[in-house]
Enzyme design. Structure first.
Site, PDB file in Angstrom:
ATOM      1  CE  LYS A 116      -4.574   1.407   1.311  1.00 36.40           C
ATOM      2  NZ  LYS A 116      -5.053   1.553   0.044  1.00 36.40           N
TER       3      LYS A 116
HETATM    4  N1  PMP Z   1      -6.533  -3.492  -3.538  1.00 38.09           N
HETATM    5  C1  PMP Z   1      -5.964  -2.240  -3.564  1.00 38.09           C
HETATM    6  C2  PMP Z   1      -5.216  -1.820  -4.450  1.00 38.09           C
HETATM    7  C3  PMP Z   1      -6.479  -1.325  -2.718  1.00 38.09           C
HETATM    8  O1  PMP Z   1      -6.339  -0.123  -2.626  1.00 38.09           O
HETATM    9  C4  PMP Z   1      -7.693  -1.532  -1.752  1.00 38.09           C
HETATM   10  C5  PMP Z   1      -8.095  -0.428  -0.617  1.00 38.09           C
HETATM   11  N2  PMP Z   1      -7.595  -0.362   0.326  1.00 38.09           N
HETATM   12  C6  PMP Z   1      -8.009  -2.745  -1.415  1.00 38.09           C
HETATM   13  C7  PMP Z   1      -7.568  -3.830  -2.574  1.00 38.09           C
HETATM   14  C8  PMP Z   1      -8.921  -3.393  -0.650  1.00 38.09           C
HETATM   15  O2  PMP Z   1      -8.285  -3.546   0.456  1.00 38.09           O
HETATM   16  P1  PMP Z   1      -9.176  -3.372   1.780  1.00 38.09           P
HETATM   17  O3  PMP Z   1     -10.222  -4.094   1.878  1.00 38.09           O
HETATM   18  O4  PMP Z   1      -8.106  -3.722   2.909  1.00 38.09           O
HETATM   19  O5  PMP Z   1      -9.365  -1.946   1.855  1.00 38.09           O
END
Ligand code: PMP
Length: 325
Positions: free
Chosen positions: A176
């Site tokens: 991230k």
């Molecule tokens: N993939 C990406 C590239 C993202 O930016 C996100 C958003 N955080 C997700 C998947 C989903 O992750 P989460 O369920 O932890 O928000």
């Protein structure tokens, strides 16, 4: 700087108020005063990581529930290791700063919380090392009112992007990392300009990774399918939630494996999931209807349950919801 008090209540209707408080390198200050230098390392090189956390307002209880905050900060701490970010806060400290921030904001609508941990030095050169204390780590957390990030009702029409996903040994999507969202930005922008709601990104070997900023599930023959965490996706917290809810509440297993592009065209249902995306059904991919072109029954029942769970309305899953007030 003089200590500030924040008495006004922030609501979705008001939008983002620049006099609302945020957390910036050790103190709560007004959002408009939380500024970084144009020389900041993370601004030059994208050398930071972030989280997106949602707080859901429960009108009956007049309570704000933050969904799976511990898991978000666990991921953030792990990602600090990838970028050698020296964050001197424990998970418990990060949670308590966040709760303090939300208490100051006093929101009465759904809220999005955005922590950033970043290389705050003003040195030239991309090294992540904090040599002679010249490239320290900064921490900021702000929160804003946020409704749906994607339409959760109409059924999305999405495309397969011509951009491929960044890879674990290039810019790890697991991390991230701020800079890696250029990949997301290119993919999402082209999708919008071509008239789609969003995009699905493939890996360089042509397999399905995930949505531009969300994970992806498809349904085939009553079974859920999603990509493995070792296939260049973010290890989504909503993804984990969906796998668990589907199994516990509907006895639906999730098969985790590589997904071919053409499986997108023949699946019965598809949906995006993520903190921002929540559960957003997809009804058309590359101009081909998904199933019968309507929001499918598995997507719908998982979405309904998800919205109850995140708002603290399911006792069994209240363990995932941290009450602020
Ligand atoms: N993939 C990406 C590239 C993202 O930016 C996100 C958003 N955080 C997700 C998947 C989903 O992750 P989460 O369920 O932890 O928000």
């Amino acid at each position: 700087m003089a200590k500030q008090t924040f008495e006004k209540v922030q609501t979705a209707k008001e939008g983002i108020r620049l006099d609302s408080p945020c957390y910036f390198n050790g103190e709560f200050i007004s959002l408009k005063d939380a500024k970084i230098s144009i020389m900041t390392h993370a601004f030059q090189y994208g050398t930071g990581i972030f989280e997106g956390i949602r707080g859901y307002w429960n009108e009956d209880e007049k309570q704000m529930y933050i969904f799976r905050i511990k898991e978000h900060y666990e991921r953030l701490k792990n990602n600090c290791k990838i970028l050698r970010l020296e964050l001197d806060k424990s998970i418990d400290e990060l949670i308590s700063i966040t709760l303090e921030l939300i208490k100051k904001l006093k929101p009465t609508s759904d809220t999005y919380i955005r922590p950033n941990v970043y290389k705050a030095g003003t040195i030239i050169g991309p090294s992540l090392l904090n040599t002679n204390g010249k490239n320290p780590t900064g921490l900021s957390i702000y929160a804003i009112p946020l409704g749906d990030y994607l339409d959760t009702e109409k059924g999305l029409h999405v495309c397969v992007s011509s951009w491929t996903r960044v890879e674990d040994n290039a810019i790890p999507p697991r991390g991230k990392i701020q800079g890696s969202y250029v990949n997301t930005a290119l993919s999402k922008t082209d999708a919008i300009l071509s008239g789609f709601d969003d995009s699905i990104i493939l890996s360089s070997d042509g397999h399905v990774c995930e949505g531009s900023a969300m994970n992806l599930f498809i349904v085939r023959n009553g079974k859920l399918l999603t990509t493995s965490v070792s296939d260049n996706i973010l290890e989504g917290i909503t993804r984990e939630t969906i796998i668990e809810l589907a199994k516990n509440e509907f006895n639906i297993e999730t098969e985790i494996r590589k997904i071919d592009r053409t499986e997108l065209y023949i699946c019965d249902e598809a949906f995006f999931c993520g903190t921002g995306a929540q559960v957003s059904p997809i009804t058309m991919i590359d101009h081909r209807p998904v199933g019968n072109g309507k929001v499918g029954p598995v997507s719908k029942k998982l979405q309904d349950l998800y919205f109850e769970v995140v708002r603290g309305k399911k006792t069994k899953y209240k363990k995932w919801c941290t009450a602020v007030f």
